[in-house]
Write a protein that holds these residues in place. Structure first.
Motif, short mmCIF file in Angstrom:
data_model
loop_
_atom_site.label_atom_id
_atom_site.label_comp_id
_atom_site.label_asym_id
_atom_site.label_seq_id
_atom_site.Cartn_x
_atom_site.Cartn_y
_atom_site.Cartn_z
N PHE A 222 0.96 -1.09 0.09
CA PHE A 222 -0.10 -0.06 -0.01
C PHE A 222 0.74 1.29 -0.04
CE2 PHE A 222 -3.05 3.06 2.10
CZ PHE A 222 -3.90 3.22 1.18
N TYR A 223 0.77 2.01 -0.85
CA TYR A 223 1.89 3.02 -1.34
C TYR A 223 1.13 4.00 -2.06
CZ TYR A 223 2.69 0.48 -5.85
OH TYR A 223 2.70 0.07 -6.88
N GLN A 224 1.85 5.32 -2.09
CA GLN A 224 1.51 6.46 -3.28
C GLN A 224 2.22 6.46 -4.41
OE1 GLN A 224 0.83 10.18 -0.98
NE2 GLN A 224 -0.12 11.16 -2.95
N ASN A 225 1.67 6.51 -5.54
CA ASN A 225 2.23 6.68 -6.82
C ASN A 225 1.80 7.87 -7.44
OD1 ASN A 225 3.73 6.73 -9.15
ND2 ASN A 225 2.40 4.89 -9.85
N GLN A 226 2.76 8.99 -7.33
CA GLN A 226 2.11 10.49 -7.67
C GLN A 226 0.76 10.65 -7.09
OE1 GLN A 226 1.85 10.30 -11.91
NE2 GLN A 226 3.97 10.17 -12.12
N LYS A 227 -0.29 11.03 -7.75
CA LYS A 227 -1.48 11.34 -6.94
C LYS A 227 -2.43 10.26 -6.50
CE LYS A 227 -1.92 16.07 -9.32
NZ LYS A 227 -3.13 16.78 -9.96
N ASN A 228 -1.76 9.07 -6.89
CA ASN A 228 -2.66 7.88 -6.69
C ASN A 228 -2.25 7.01 -5.44
OD1 ASN A 228 -4.52 8.23 -8.87
ND2 ASN A 228 -3.27 7.18 -10.41
N LEU A 229 -3.25 6.35 -4.77
CA LEU A 229 -2.75 5.12 -3.78
C LEU A 229 -2.97 3.96 -4.53
CD1 LEU A 229 -4.70 6.74 -0.65
CD2 LEU A 229 -2.06 6.94 -1.29
N VAL A 230 -1.96 3.07 -4.46
CA VAL A 230 -1.89 1.93 -4.88
C VAL A 230 -1.98 0.90 -3.76
CG1 VAL A 230 -0.82 0.41 -6.45
CG2 VAL A 230 -0.86 2.80 -6.83
N LEU A 231 -2.92 -0.16 -3.98
CA LEU A 231 -3.11 -1.15 -3.03
C LEU A 231 -2.92 -2.56 -4.05
CD1 LEU A 231 -3.99 -2.91 -0.43
CD2 LEU A 231 -6.36 -2.84 -1.39
N LYS A 232 -1.98 -3.32 -3.66
CA LYS A 232 -1.58 -4.77 -4.29
C LYS A 232 -1.81 -5.69 -3.26
CE LYS A 232 1.59 -2.63 -7.99
NZ LYS A 232 2.81 -2.81 -8.26
N VAL A 233 -2.36 -6.97 -3.71
CA VAL A 233 -2.50 -7.90 -2.88
C VAL A 233 -2.12 -8.99 -3.86
CG1 VAL A 233 -4.05 -9.60 -1.73
CG2 VAL A 233 -4.33 -7.03 -1.59
N LYS A 234 -1.15 -9.97 -3.69
CA LYS A 234 -0.47 -11.11 -4.42
C LYS A 234 -0.47 -12.24 -3.59
CE LYS A 234 3.62 -11.81 -7.09
NZ LYS A 234 3.03 -12.78 -8.21
N ASP A 235 -0.86 -13.32 -4.14
CA ASP A 235 -0.52 -14.43 -3.61
C ASP A 235 0.23 -15.78 -4.37
OD1 ASP A 235 -1.93 -16.09 -5.52
OD2 ASP A 235 -3.98 -15.15 -4.60
N ILE A 273 -9.61 -1.24 -11.00
CA ILE A 273 -8.84 -2.60 -10.33
C ILE A 273 -8.34 -3.12 -11.78
CG2 ILE A 273 -11.14 -3.78 -10.28
CD1 ILE A 273 -9.87 -5.24 -7.79
N ALA A 274 -7.20 -4.19 -11.56
CA ALA A 274 -6.70 -4.87 -12.65
C ALA A 274 -6.28 -6.34 -12.05
CB ALA A 274 -5.67 -4.14 -13.44
N TYR A 275 -6.21 -7.20 -12.78
CA TYR A 275 -5.63 -8.41 -12.49
C TYR A 275 -4.53 -8.82 -13.49
CZ TYR A 275 -5.31 -13.51 -12.22
OH TYR A 275 -4.96 -14.99 -11.79
N GLN A 276 -3.36 -9.72 -12.60
CA GLN A 276 -2.44 -10.00 -13.51
C GLN A 276 -1.96 -11.31 -12.94
OE1 GLN A 276 0.69 -7.05 -13.67
NE2 GLN A 276 1.48 -7.09 -11.89
N GLU A 282 -2.25 -11.40 -8.50
CA GLU A 282 -1.96 -10.14 -8.14
C GLU A 282 -3.20 -9.29 -8.40
OE1 GLU A 282 1.36 -6.90 -7.47
OE2 GLU A 282 1.49 -7.89 -9.50
N PHE A 283 -3.72 -8.61 -7.52
CA PHE A 283 -4.81 -7.62 -7.77
C PHE A 283 -4.25 -6.24 -7.55
CE2 PHE A 283 -7.13 -11.49 -6.95
CZ PHE A 283 -8.22 -11.68 -7.65
N ILE A 284 -4.52 -5.32 -8.22
CA ILE A 284 -3.95 -4.00 -8.45
C ILE A 284 -5.07 -2.93 -8.34
CG2 ILE A 284 -2.47 -2.26 -9.30
CD1 ILE A 284 -1.13 -4.65 -10.66
N ILE A 285 -5.18 -2.32 -7.08
CA ILE A 285 -6.30 -1.02 -7.13
C ILE A 285 -5.62 0.12 -6.82
CG2 ILE A 285 -8.29 -0.31 -5.71
CD1 ILE A 285 -7.45 -3.70 -5.26
N LYS A 286 -6.22 1.13 -7.75
CA LYS A 286 -5.61 2.51 -7.72
C LYS A 286 -6.87 3.49 -7.51
CE LYS A 286 -1.71 1.24 -10.94
NZ LYS A 286 -1.10 1.80 -12.16
N PHE A 287 -6.55 4.42 -6.78
CA PHE A 287 -7.49 5.55 -6.59
C PHE A 287 -6.86 6.77 -6.08
CE2 PHE A 287 -7.23 2.85 -2.41
CZ PHE A 287 -7.12 3.85 -1.56
#
Length: 289
Positions: A222-235, A273-276, A282-287
């Motif tokens: 969970f981190y900040q990338n420019q103006k976005n906050l990014v949440l990543k959950v990876k198994d 939200i994106a999946y890869q 890995e789920f990637i949510i940006k807001f």
């Protein structure tokens, strides 16, 4: 003749003395008048200076009195605002405490209800509902315990506690958890939706990624990338064939309540939200922050 000449000289000497005395007297008189005029001018200047000093002192005194009055008014307003702020803080803290207790009661009731149900979809639904309620209970506990900011959530403590509780609820004890959470504080409103997202994604990993997995691993960032906050959950589980790479388009048509809830939370955050898949899902949510 000699006597007359001597007498004339005496007379001239006497007249010279008289003239000299008159001249000295006139000079002395002029000097006295000059000194008098000079003193008068000095007195006038001194009176002007005294008058200016009096005006200056009066102005300074008036300014100081005005500042004292303003300072007193501001101090009164500060005390009043501080009293109101403390009262509001106490009320907000008490509200969070009551909400936390109520959520814990609901969570306990759901747990008891789940124990009365046999294994199946009904029990699974109640368990999932209990975990969602527990998510909000943890958040309000964080709010209640945060003395510095009553509307901020310590995301590191929140995410770690929430994740450990979810993993424990599935009876998994060997999951390696990795956390990268440089972004520390988040508004309570956004933290609610973020917590529910983490609950669904971690639960999804516990149900599908860690089955028959000898070395289950979960990483949350969970981190900040420019103006976005990014949440990543990876198994580190197998690829979920229902997901298309880098998209979750299918989830809008799915009947899964969990995926519908994820979509709803992402919408509430005005994010995407994106999946890869790369050695795990890995789920990637940006807001926006």
């Amino acid at each position: 003749w000699k006597q007359a000449f001597e007498h004339l000289q005496k007379k001239n000497n006497f007249l010279d003395k008289v003239y000299l005395a008159d001249r000295n007297g006139a000079v002395s008189k002029l000097n006295i008048e000059y000194e008098t005029v000079k003193k008068d001018k000095l007195l006038v200047e001194q009176n002007k200076n005294i008058s200016l000093q009096k005006r200056f002192l009066w102005a300074v005194g008036s300014f100081l009195i005005l500042m004292l009055i303003v300072s007193y008014i501001l101090f009164k307003l500060y005390k009043k605002n501080r009293t109101i702020s403390r009262r509001n803080a106490i009320l907000l803290k008490e509200q969070n405490h009551r909400v936390k207790n109520n959520l814990q009661v609901v969570s306990s009731l759901l747990t008891l209800q789940a124990k009365l149900l046999e294994e199946g979809k009904a029990k699974e639904a109640v368990d999932e509902g209990q975990r969602r309620v527990e998510t909000m209970a943890i958040l309000h506990r964080q709010l209640y315990n945060n003395q510095a900011a009553l509307d901020k959530i310590d995301m590191e403590a929140f995410i770690v506690e929430l994740t450990e509780i979810i993993i424990e609820s599935y009876g998994l004890s060997k999951v390696e958890t990795i956390y990268e959470i440089p972004y520390k504080e988040l508004d309570a409103d956004q933290a609610v939706f973020t917590g529910l997202l983490i609950n669904e994604l971690v639960s999804n990993a516990c149900k599908y990624a860690f089955r028959d997995n000898e070395k289950p691993s979960l990483k949350i960032s969970f981190y900040q990338n420019q103006k976005n906050l990014v949440l990543k959950v990876k198994d580190n589980g197998k690829k979920k064939i229902l997901f298309k790479e880098n998209t979750l388009e299918f989830s809008r048509k799915t009947k899964s309540f969990g995926m519908q809830l994820i979509n709803m939370m992402v919408t509430q955050l005005n994010g995407n939200i994106a999946y890869q898949y790369h050695n795990g899902s890995e789920f990637i949510i940006k807001f926006l922050n």
